[in-house]
Design a protein around this motif. Sequence first.
Motif, short mmCIF file in Angstrom:
data_model
loop_
_atom_site.label_atom_id
_atom_site.label_comp_id
_atom_site.label_asym_id
_atom_site.label_seq_id
_atom_site.Cartn_x
_atom_site.Cartn_y
_atom_site.Cartn_z
N GLY A 105 11.53 1.22 8.28
CA GLY A 105 10.90 0.86 7.02
C GLY A 105 11.83 1.17 5.87
N ASP A 106 11.50 0.66 4.70
CA ASP A 106 12.31 0.92 3.51
C ASP A 106 11.39 0.86 2.29
N PRO A 107 10.85 2.04 1.91
CA PRO A 107 9.87 2.09 0.83
C PRO A 107 10.41 1.53 -0.49
N LYS A 108 11.76 1.41 -0.61
CA LYS A 108 12.30 0.91 -1.89
C LYS A 108 12.35 -0.61 -1.97
N GLU A 109 12.32 -1.24 -0.84
CA GLU A 109 12.39 -2.71 -0.83
C GLU A 109 11.04 -3.32 -1.24
N LYS A 110 11.06 -4.11 -2.31
CA LYS A 110 9.79 -4.61 -2.84
C LYS A 110 9.45 -6.03 -2.36
N ASN A 111 10.44 -6.69 -1.79
CA ASN A 111 10.20 -8.06 -1.33
C ASN A 111 9.76 -8.06 0.14
N ARG B 215 0.84 -1.20 0.00
CA ARG B 215 0.00 0.00 0.00
C ARG B 215 0.87 1.25 0.00
N PRO B 216 0.66 2.15 -0.97
CA PRO B 216 1.45 3.38 -0.98
C PRO B 216 1.15 4.17 0.30
N GLY B 217 2.20 4.68 0.89
CA GLY B 217 1.98 5.49 2.09
C GLY B 217 1.87 4.68 3.37
N ALA B 218 1.99 3.36 3.26
CA ALA B 218 1.86 2.53 4.46
C ALA B 218 2.97 2.84 5.46
N TYR B 219 4.18 3.01 4.93
CA TYR B 219 5.33 3.32 5.79
C TYR B 219 5.11 4.66 6.50
N ALA C 153 1.58 -6.41 5.11
CA ALA C 153 0.82 -5.81 4.01
C ALA C 153 -0.67 -6.02 4.16
N GLY C 154 -1.43 -5.08 3.65
CA GLY C 154 -2.87 -5.18 3.77
C GLY C 154 -3.52 -5.42 2.44
N ARG C 155 -2.92 -6.24 1.62
CA ARG C 155 -3.51 -6.37 0.28
C ARG C 155 -4.58 -7.46 0.23
N HIS C 156 -4.62 -8.30 1.23
CA HIS C 156 -5.53 -9.44 1.15
C HIS C 156 -6.97 -9.03 1.39
N LYS C 157 -7.82 -9.60 0.57
CA LYS C 157 -9.23 -9.31 0.73
C LYS C 157 -9.96 -10.54 1.27
N GLU C 158 -9.33 -11.68 1.18
CA GLU C 158 -9.97 -12.86 1.76
C GLU C 158 -8.92 -13.76 2.41
N GLU C 159 -9.42 -14.75 3.15
CA GLU C 159 -8.50 -15.40 4.06
C GLU C 159 -7.48 -16.33 3.42
N SER C 160 -7.79 -16.93 2.24
CA SER C 160 -6.85 -17.93 1.74
C SER C 160 -5.49 -17.31 1.38
#
Length: 457
Positions: free
Chosen positions: A161-167, A141-145, A192-199
């Motif tokens: 945090g390190d906004p440049k690290e993608k892994n 998420r942009p701005g999460a840091y 990360a908060g990208r998940h919308k469902e549990e699996s």
Amino acid sequence: MVLDSLGKSLSSIMKRLVGRGVVDANLIKELKNEIFRALLDADVDFDIAYAVAERVEQRALNEPLPKGITRRQQIINIVYEELTKVMGEKAYPLNLQKGRTNIILMVGIQGSGKTTTTAKLANYLSKQGWKVGLVAADNWRPGAYEQLKQLGEKINVEVWGDPKEKNAIKLAKKGRDYFVKNKKNVIIIDTAGRHKEESSLIKEMKKLSKELKPHEVILVIDGTLGQAAYNQAQAFAKATPVGSIIVTKLDGTAKGGGAISASVATGAPIKFIGTGEKIEDIEKYDPKRLVSRILGLGDLETLLEEVKRAKIDTSEDQAKAFLKGKYTLRDMMSMMEQMNKLGGLKKILSMIPGMGMNVDDEMLKVSKENLEKFKIIMNSMTDEELDGEVKINRSRQERIARGSGTSLEDVKMLLQQFEQSKKMMKTFMKQAKRRGGGGLPGMPGLPPGAIPPGTFP
Ligand SMILES: Nc1nc2c(ncn2[C@@H]2O[C@H](COP(=O)(O)OP(=O)(O)O)[C@@H](O)[C@H]2O)c(=O)[nH]1
Ligand SMILES: [Mg+2]
């Protein structure tokens, strides 16, 4: 308040139970139905709600009455116990140990309140003296840091945090290593908060856990989900043995009872609850306290324990004598002493269901002084005076005043209060006979009149 509406309906059920004369099968049936409805309204799962209501009814109808407890109090206690079971039975501490670097991994569906809760928890723990570091491992998420960093600045807790690290994994590991080197003893990793469902959430959690070896993984669940929280909590509980739950947003939802009971049903312990958007809005989760609060019972458990400890036991003889209308100064004194044993009027009143806590301190001070004075006066009385075998005439009154170092006025006041107390006693006993049991509602073995008139102006 958390679980506001559930609390409102349940405490009104309890109040009515306390206020009603006869406790019979009809009243118990009514109680069962109302508990069922209140739980459904709070979005508790149908089967769970039904089972609770059913157990309350069965136990209320079938359990023998323990000695020294009124039927009403027994039922209140049954409701309390059954609800507590559904809400999680006991409080669980975080798995933190001194002398090691404790690692906590926060996981949860997007928007559940992970980042907010991470900061709340950090604040809570650093106030307890833990040296806390926060890792912003949400690289999605942009701005999460920035979000976490700002929160960290507010509470004086360092955020890495390190906004440049993608892994994501590398990110979390780097953060962890940084704080280990900096000798923090609690590291909380916000993911990360990208998940919308549990699996997908569970998959990522497993990957992160494998690499980071956290001592505790906390699933943050949105309380507004109500009983739908079950699926997430269930998948989570299955996936990790070191999992616990924080239910958030309980301030703004009528479905909190559903979210909490559903989480508990999975076997994962709830450790905290989120009760607002502010940093301080986090509470240690304690089902016993919560249930007595939502039932409006004050501290029922403490009351039950204290009653046991004080061994208040109005003897059969005394009770029979009361029924015949025999009530003496000695009776009034012994009741006053029992009150003292129980530890203070205010405390007792706050523990009696339905009485609430609106007794003001000034009033209590006066009455306590009165009680002490009465005791002193009575100590100067003879047995026959205390047992009501002689009339306490003017000359006796003067002797008692002299002997006790009080005034004639004081002695007269005591006798006046005693007469009033006797009258009240008669009325109460008549009522008690009619409804087939004695005692103030909710106060086993403490007959009416135990609170001498004059105690409450
Ligand atoms: N009312 C209320 N709002 C909350 C609570 N916890 C989080 N929020 C809000 O929920 C939204 C999402 O929170 P966030 O921490 O960013 O969720 P994340 O995506 O899981 O990291 C924000 O607007 C928070 O202010 C809570 O206990 N009560
Ligand atoms: Mg977040």
